[in-house]
Design an enzyme around this catalytic site. Structure first.
Site, mmCIF file in Angstrom:
data_model
loop_
_atom_site.group_PDB
_atom_site.id
_atom_site.type_symbol
_atom_site.label_atom_id
_atom_site.label_comp_id
_atom_site.label_asym_id
_atom_site.label_seq_id
_atom_site.Cartn_x
_atom_site.Cartn_y
_atom_site.Cartn_z
ATOM 1 C CE LYS A 54 -28.190 14.663 82.039
ATOM 2 N NZ LYS A 54 -28.534 16.023 82.456
ATOM 3 C CD GLN A 98 -30.006 17.861 85.296
ATOM 4 O OE1 GLN A 98 -29.102 17.121 84.923
ATOM 5 N NE2 GLN A 98 -31.062 18.135 84.553
ATOM 6 C CG ASP A 121 -25.596 20.724 79.532
ATOM 7 O OD1 ASP A 121 -25.948 19.744 78.835
ATOM 8 O OD2 ASP A 121 -26.051 20.959 80.668
#
Ligand code: NDP
Length: 300
Positions: A54, A98, A121
């Site tokens: 990422k 994460q 997200d």
């Protein structure tokens, strides 16, 4: 094999290209550089790989990448403090924590402490509610990537029968909401669904997000249907040598591709789109934060 292959690698490169253009425009016209902060707690090897990848792609499209790597025993108070700092940092437009988090940390609490406008997200409860009510939101990256590929392949999705296999909060449920938003007739199947094959066989679009290697076979698929395989499963591959493994999806690729009209491969299908959509969400969040026009084609 007759199905058209929907190439996620090619499509993801196109999305990243659009993101790069938007980033360059933001810099040239407004002196703004979008920033994405990724928080990793602990040393889960798969998460480390995702975070590295990422970060690399964030920099490649011209954005600022900030990584916070915290020890596995980080307290909830310290993690929430960091998120608070990032929420208040105007150079950061997207925050991603994460998952999974170590078990002593409450994932819902942590995710819901992110400023919803920076929640790239799309897991914050506010964004879930906004998506569910058809309002502008941050959309979870994996379903957004699936939607983009479906729109590109089909044009309009209106009136198509779509079956989403899997009802997780990160894939199945938001995927169903997005398809509903595009006027599909949507069914969500799961582990308790009776005679699941007869359900999927009625579908023009099947999205498989179950986490069971090659569970969906050609017999589940209506001839000519579109199959989007979200699954990423690592299985033993003795044919490649002792101890070797390979990645497969939730669909049995060969038998599904023999029946389907179009299919995404694994690897190289949904996976690359997920990171591309994370970058897209960061640019979208940046434009919204500065009340600038959002780029076309990067959100739902
Ligand atoms: P979850 O484990 O959270 O959810 C799986 C869902 O599948 C559940 O709703 C479960 O039903 C359902 N399910 C399990 N077994 C069956 C069965 N035999 N028949 C029908 N339904 C079943 O998984 P995720 O949604 O997080 O992920 C799904 C897959 O997608 C995984 O392979 C994951 O690795 C992959 N993934 C890929 C991403 C990408 O970037 N390509 C991103 C995220 C995930 P129930 O609720 O009844 O238990």
């Amino acid at each position: 094999m007759s199905a058209t292959i929907i190439d996620g690698k090619v499509f993801a490169a196109k999305v990243r290209g659009l993101v790069s253009e938007s980033v360059a425009k933001l810099k040239a016209e407004h002196g703004i550089k979008p920033g994405l902060a990724v928080v990793l707690v602990g040393e889960d090897p798969a998460s480390q790989v995702y975070v590295r990848s990422k970060g690399k792609m964030t920099v490649e499209v011209g954005m600022n990448s900030v990584e916070h790597k915290l020890n596995a025993d980080t307290s909830e108070v310290d993690l929430l403090k960091l998120i608070d700092e990032l929420n208040n940092d105007s150079s950061i437009h997207g925050i991603l924590v994460q998952l999974p988090l170590p078990s002593h940390l409450n994932e819902d609490l942590v995710i819901n402490s992110i400023n919803p406008a920076k929640d790239v997200d799309g897991f914050h409860i506010s964004n879930v509610g906004l998506l569910g009510t058809g309002q502008k939101s941050m959309v979870p990256c994996t379903p957004l990537g699936c939607l983009m590929m479906l729109r590109d392949y089909h044009g309009s999705l209106s009136g198509l029968n779509a079956v989403v296999v899997g009802r997780s909060n990160i894939v199945g449920k938001p995927m169903a909401q997005l398809l509903l938003g595009d006027s599909c007739t949507v069914t969500i199947a799961h582990s308790r669904t009776k005679d699941i094959q007869s359900v999927t066989r009625r579908a023009d679009i099947v999205i498989a997000a179950v986490g069971r290697p090659e569970m969906v076979t050609g017999e589940w698929i209506k001839p000519g249907a579109t199959v989007i395989d979200v699954g990423i499963n690592r299985i033993d591959a003795p044919e490649k040598g002792e101890g070797k493994t390979r990645l497969v999806g939730d669909c049995d690729y060969v038998s599904c591709a023999n029946v389907a009209g179009a299919i995404t491969p694994v690897p190289g299908g949904v996976g690359p789109m997920t990171i591309a959509c994370l970058l897209a969400n960061t640019v979208t969040a940046c434009c919204r934060a500065h009340r600038l026009t959002e780029p076309n084609g990067l959100t739902a």
